[in-house]
Structure formats: C-alpha cells, structure tokens
Design a protein around this motif. Structure first.
Motif, short mmCIF file in Angstrom:
data_model
loop_
_atom_site.label_atom_id
_atom_site.label_comp_id
_atom_site.label_asym_id
_atom_site.label_seq_id
_atom_site.Cartn_x
_atom_site.Cartn_y
_atom_site.Cartn_z
N SER A 158 105.88 122.56 66.87
CA SER A 158 104.92 123.25 67.72
C SER A 158 103.91 124.09 66.92
O SER A 158 102.80 124.33 67.39
N LYS A 159 104.29 124.54 65.73
CA LYS A 159 103.37 125.39 64.96
C LYS A 159 102.55 124.61 63.91
O LYS A 159 101.38 124.88 63.72
N ASP A 190 107.58 130.92 73.68
CA ASP A 190 108.28 129.94 72.81
C ASP A 190 109.77 129.90 73.12
O ASP A 190 110.38 128.83 73.14
N TRP A 222 112.67 132.42 64.54
CA TRP A 222 111.25 132.43 64.88
C TRP A 222 110.50 133.39 63.94
O TRP A 222 109.47 133.04 63.36
N THR A 282 100.52 131.22 71.87
CA THR A 282 101.92 131.40 72.28
C THR A 282 102.48 132.67 71.66
O THR A 282 102.10 133.07 70.57
N LYS A 304 102.58 122.44 72.77
CA LYS A 304 101.45 122.65 71.85
C LYS A 304 100.14 122.15 72.49
O LYS A 304 99.10 122.80 72.36
N ALA A 350 108.11 120.15 72.32
CA ALA A 350 107.30 121.01 71.44
C ALA A 350 105.86 120.52 71.39
O ALA A 350 104.93 121.32 71.48
N TYR A 371 111.80 122.37 66.63
CA TYR A 371 110.95 122.93 67.67
C TYR A 371 109.85 123.80 67.07
O TYR A 371 108.68 123.67 67.42
N PHE A 372 110.25 124.68 66.18
CA PHE A 372 109.28 125.63 65.62
C PHE A 372 108.17 124.91 64.86
O PHE A 372 106.99 125.12 65.12
#
Lengths: 170, 281
Positions: free
Chosen positions: A52-53, A107, A154, A102, A96, A92, A48-49
């Motif tokens: 999305s990043k 998140d 996170w 965010t 995004k 995700a 997920y992290f």
C-alpha cells in the motif's frame, strides 16, 4: 568495499529480503512458550504495508513466491499461503487506488479487512480441500494478535520508508 | 449510488489487473496460478509428487542455512549461562553419582532376572532388537496451525510414511511426508495427531489427541472415568503402527498429558524402522 549506491540498493530491497527471510527461516512469531495463544503473522503486515505504501518494493511475483516457500516450510498444500498473501495484496492495492491520504487508523481498519479475508480463505481451503485440520480459535487468535501488533510495525516501517525515500524526491 | 458502485468496480478491477512499473504479473494472473498449483497439489496428481519432493528437499536445505544465525544466538547465550551453572551442577552431580552407583548393582540384578524371564517366555529376541535411524532436526519452525519438524532422512534411508519417531526413549510423533533426503514429522501435540494409548494400573485404553497447544488430551475414555494426575501414558500399539509400551508422558489436570519430550527442544531424533522390517516379512 560496498559503495553508497549498493548500500542504498540493499536498504531498498529490505522489505523483500525480510519477507523472504521470514518465509524461509526458522524464525517464527509464535510464542507458545511464553503465552500459549500468542502468535501473529508478520508476513501479512509486511505485505500490506509495503504494497500500500511503496508497491515497487514488493511485487506481486515476490509475494507469490514467498507464499510458496512458506507453504513448503510450514507443510501446507502448495499455493495456499500465496493465495492468502495475494488477497492481502489485493486489498492493499484497492485501498491505495481508492484513497489519497491515509492515517494509521484508516490503515489499521483496512488491514483488518485484508487479514479477515486472507485468513478466511486460508481456513476455507484448508478445511474444505485438505486433510489438515486447523482450529478456528487458533486462526482467530492469530488474526487478533496480528491486528494488535500492526501499529507497532506500521511506525517501524514508516520510519524505515522515510529513510529509504529521503532525498529521492529532491 | 450507481457512481459509487462504478468507483468500486473500477478500483477493484484496477487492483486486480493493473501492473506497476516494477510488476511483471497482474494480481489476477498470480491468483489463478496459485489456485492451479493448490488444486494440483491437493488432488495429488502423479507428476506433482516428485516435483514437490525435489522442491521440499531444496527449500529445507536453504532454510537450514538461512536459520543458522537464529540458532547460533540462543546457543551462544546458553553457553555463557551454562558456564556459570557448572560449579553448582558439579557438586550436585557428585552426589547423584553416589546414588547411581548404588542403583547400578540393583540394575545388574534386574537385568539378569529379565534375561532369565525372557528365556522362560521363549520370547522372540528380534522383537526387542532396535532398528533405528538417527536423524538431525533440520527445521522446527513453530506454526500456530501445524506442529511439525523436518528431519534430514528420507526415503533414501528407508523411511516410510507413518513410522514412529522417538526422542531418547520417548515417542514424539510420526512421519507424515517423505522426500528423498528429508521427511516431515507430525508431532504429538498437533491438532491432526491421534495415537492409541494406555495408562494406569488397569490399563485404561484411550486416544491421545493433539490439542494444537503444548499438551495433548486423552479422549474416548471409559464412561465416567476421571483421569488421575501423575499416571504415565504409553502407546497401546492397537493401531499396528506403534509398538506397545513406548512412553509418551504423564497425565495432568483435565485429562491433559504433559509430554516427556519437549517438542521445541529437539535436535536429534530416531525413526523406528522395525515396523517396516516386520511388514517386509
């Protein structure tokens, strides 16, 4: 001797290596010896992290293969973890696309939606199509603790991401 | 209203279909592939079995190598702790040795008596012969959903599905998946495990059901029966898979059973091949 470029490349591949290593190795996040219900899914947090990043760090193909490896090691029918991971990737990517800025709270909330659907699909497919019995309670505890531990990872990943991206946009 | 719905559908479609610079496949393509693989595996098409077996054997071996650092650290810390405990342990062992020397005499007497009684019963000696395959535990990744281990013996060593797996003298589970060079053992505490057992002086029959936690529970007890604590639980052999009398654990509160063998501490296990031999004849 490893030069700076190679080291940077390895650091860039960190999330991918970590995801594969967790799927492949014996390391687990199920601490039944300490607290019977404590288990969480780090793979979902990683996916997920990083999707999305920094989606270029964790492609869909790698998420798919990590899921297949995880299925073999755990003993699940092939493809089920891949589906579960891809659902997290999908949420995700959607988040995004929809959001510009965010924070951890947004998140955290959207991560809850992602793991809810991911674990729901896992549960439905296992209970409906396979002979493996899984407990709703176990899945609920796993979802709960994964959500609880999300902020910790996170911050950890945000710090790691800042190291990786330092100087890149200069 | 309609514009927000449009936004949602555009973003969703984009999430499903878009491919970034480093992405070779879209998510929708991968989801379809994963679903196809899942259903092929579930419905057990013939060609999937050897493929899965090869994949399993390969990944288990790689997983063993990948897990070696995580195994080394607890072993190293354990060795240091052991060093400090050796002296006090040595004193205790000396005392215990004296007790065992005395017990040895009575064991010898009982062994002779047992042999004589077997002769009287004209029992089949072959029944008591051991047909075990010693196997190393390759992977014991603890999943919150499935309690199983991977061992380094498979169909090549004559292992078949359903065979009992033993640690020392204690039953730990049964074989549920066989590959050519490895097998998966479903542990007694897994939610999918069901074993017919007997316990107590009255030989009460029950089913030992895995709870998903560390202690399985006794089910299908006689009506109104209250399980006492401290009773040894054995396999009843009623399923025709396990021999009767294999020790499993001791009853504790609420009908739970504390297993004799700690599933997280398994290094080597034995697979009982005797049922296969018996079936062959």
């Amino acid at each position: 001797m490893l030069n700076l470029k190679t080291i940077r490349k390895i650091i860039n591949l960190g999330p991918l290596i970590f995801l594969y290593y967790l799927s492949l190795s014996e390391i687990d996040s199920h601490f039944e010896n300490y607290f019977e219900i404590l288990s969480f899914n780090i793979q979902l947090i990683i996916i997920y992290f990083w999707v999305s990043k920094r989606p270029e760090a964790l492609g869909g193909g790698h998420v798919f293969f990590a899921g297949l490896i995880n299925d073999v090691v755990i003993g699940f029918p092939l493809g089920i973890s891949s589906l579960s991971y891809l659902v997290v990737s999908l949420v995700a990517t959607y988040v995004k696309n929809m959001t510009v800025n965010t924070r951890i709270t947004t998140d955290w909330f959207t991560f809850f939606i992602a793991i809810f659907f991911s674990n729901l699909i896992l549960f439905i497919l296992l209970s409906r199509f396979s002979e493996i019995t899984v407990s709703v309670t176990e899945i609920s505890y796993n979802t709960f603790f994964t959500l609880i531990f999300f902020p910790f990872f996170w911050f950890l990943f945000t710090y790691y991401n800042s190291i990786v991206t330092t100087g890149r946009n200069v | 209203m309609s514009s927000s719905r449009d936004d949602f559908s555009i973003a969703f479609r984009s999430a499903l279909l878009q491919r970034g610079a480093a992405q070779k496949f879209s998510l929708v393509f991968l989801i379809i592939i994963a679903s196809i693989i899942f259903f092929l595996d579930i419905y057990g098409f013939g060609f999937m079995k050897p493929i899965r077996s090869i994949i399993n054997d390969g990944i288990y071996r790689v997983s063993l190598v990948a897990s070696s650092p995580s195994r080394f650290i607890p072993q190293a810390t354990g060795s240091v702790t052991n060093l400090f405990n050796i002296k006090s342990e040595n004193e205790e062992l000396k005392k215990e040795l004296e007790v065992y020397r005395q017990k040895e005499l009575s064991v010898e007497y009982l062994t002779n008596q047992n042999k004589n009684l077997r002769k009287i019963l004209e029992s089949d000696e072959n029944l008591f012969k051991e047909h075990y395959v010693l196997s190393k535990v390759l992977i014991d990744k603890s999943s919150p959903y499935l309690k199983s281990i991977i061992i380094n013996k498979g169909s090549k060593a004559g292992i078949l599905k359903g065979m009992p797996v033993i640690d020392k003298e204690y039953l730990v589970g049964r074989i549920v998946e066989i590959n050519y060079l490895s097998s998966r053992v479903l542990l007694l505490n897994d939610l999918n495990s069901r074993i017919p057992v007997t316990f107590g002086e009255d030989g009460v029959q029950a089913i030992l059901k895995g709870s998903g936690g560390s202690r399985p529970v006794l089910e299908y007890l006689p009506e109104g029966y209250v399980v006492e604590e401290g009773l040894d639980v054995f396999t009843s052999g009623k399923d025709g898979i396990f021999f009767a009398g294999s020790p499993i654990g001791t009853t504790v509160e609420k009908g739970e059973v504390k297993l004799f063998s700690e599933s997280s501490q398994l290094s080597f296990v034995k697979v009982d091949l005797s049922k296969q031999k018996k079936e062959a004849f």
